[in-house]
Design an enzyme around this catalytic site. Sequence first.
Site, short mmCIF file in Angstrom:
data_model
loop_
_atom_site.label_atom_id
_atom_site.label_comp_id
_atom_site.label_asym_id
_atom_site.label_seq_id
_atom_site.Cartn_x
_atom_site.Cartn_y
_atom_site.Cartn_z
N HIS B 131 0.82 -1.27 -0.01
CA HIS B 131 0.01 -0.13 0.16
C HIS B 131 0.98 1.29 -0.15
O HIS B 131 1.85 1.51 0.79
CB HIS B 131 -0.79 0.08 1.28
CG HIS B 131 -2.26 -0.88 0.87
ND1 HIS B 131 -2.93 -0.49 0.35
CD2 HIS B 131 -2.53 -1.68 1.52
CE1 HIS B 131 -4.16 -1.59 0.58
NE2 HIS B 131 -3.62 -2.24 1.44
N CYS B 205 0.73 2.07 -5.84
CA CYS B 205 -0.10 2.83 -6.42
C CYS B 205 0.31 4.33 -6.82
O CYS B 205 1.34 4.67 -5.87
CB CYS B 205 -1.56 2.71 -6.03
SG CYS B 205 -1.72 3.54 -4.48
N ARG B 214 0.79 2.93 -11.40
CA ARG B 214 1.65 2.21 -10.83
C ARG B 214 3.14 2.91 -10.58
O ARG B 214 3.44 3.40 -11.63
CB ARG B 214 1.59 0.72 -10.99
CG ARG B 214 0.29 0.32 -10.97
CD ARG B 214 -0.34 -0.03 -9.65
NE ARG B 214 -1.59 -0.84 -9.81
CZ ARG B 214 -2.87 -0.05 -10.09
NH1 ARG B 214 -2.90 1.18 -10.05
NH2 ARG B 214 -3.88 -0.81 -10.11
#
Lengths: 52, 237
Positions: B131, B205, B214
């Site tokens: 994340h 991301c 990305r």
Amino acid sequence: MYGWIWRHLPGNAWVRGVISLVLVLAVVYALFQYVFPWAEPLLPFNDVTVDA
Amino acid sequence: MGLSVRLVVRTLSELCITVGTVIVLFVVHVMFWTGIKADSATAAQVDLLRRAWVDQPLPPATKAPEATGTLTPQPYAAGKGIAVMYIPRLGEDWEWPVLEGTAPATLKKGLGHYASTARLGATGNFAVAGHRRTYGDPFKDFPSLRPGDAVVLTDGATWYTYRIERKPYRTVPTDTGVIDPVPRPLRKNAAGFDGPGRYLTLTTCEPEWGSSHRLIVWAHLDATQPVTQGKPPSLTG
């Protein structure tokens, strides 16, 4: 809406206040425990992988 | 008449206030609560790994890890911890478990190893997703990674030190070539690898709170040492 709930709670003002607090806490708990974890993947923060 | 208009307006106002409160609570959940949950989940995963490693037989210290191939390694189990990662550039106490697979539930407890990619330290590409934001923000400072930065991993027996090749590469979500055994991104030469090797890929991301793109970095295996020799220089230095 809230007035209607208040009028339908039993007891005197103190009892109603305590019941209201418990209801609010129950709603917040349900939101954090069930609703938000369900809603969160619908937002883009989870997309960290490359895939076709 | 006047009374029912008042009732409608009041009910509408109460609904708006309620919806507003729920949205504020949702933001609190996303920005803070997921981080608090991730803190305890990742700590538990690291703890599980360390406990498992206590009972794990160590390879002979004189042998390089690839020479211990006679011990057939256990296949990685989906959702279970496989290694602990350290990236000094992202913070001295930056320590994250790497779990097998990239399912959303797995990524809430740590970084995720793409199940289709190579094992840690093996020839091929050990690819890991994490994340950027939410769930502890592991890769929040991903853009600050620079060539030569160390990505250190341990599986309890060996320390693996990878070195980052280039500045983060920004690409589209369908650019799956970035996790190929020899990374082949859409933009030719973005990775700069021209033959088989022991590679590592990190993906997250981009932008921070979005998913349109990305960010990727690649690294190659630079050094390994058995855990019996202590931490590698890039962690102690």
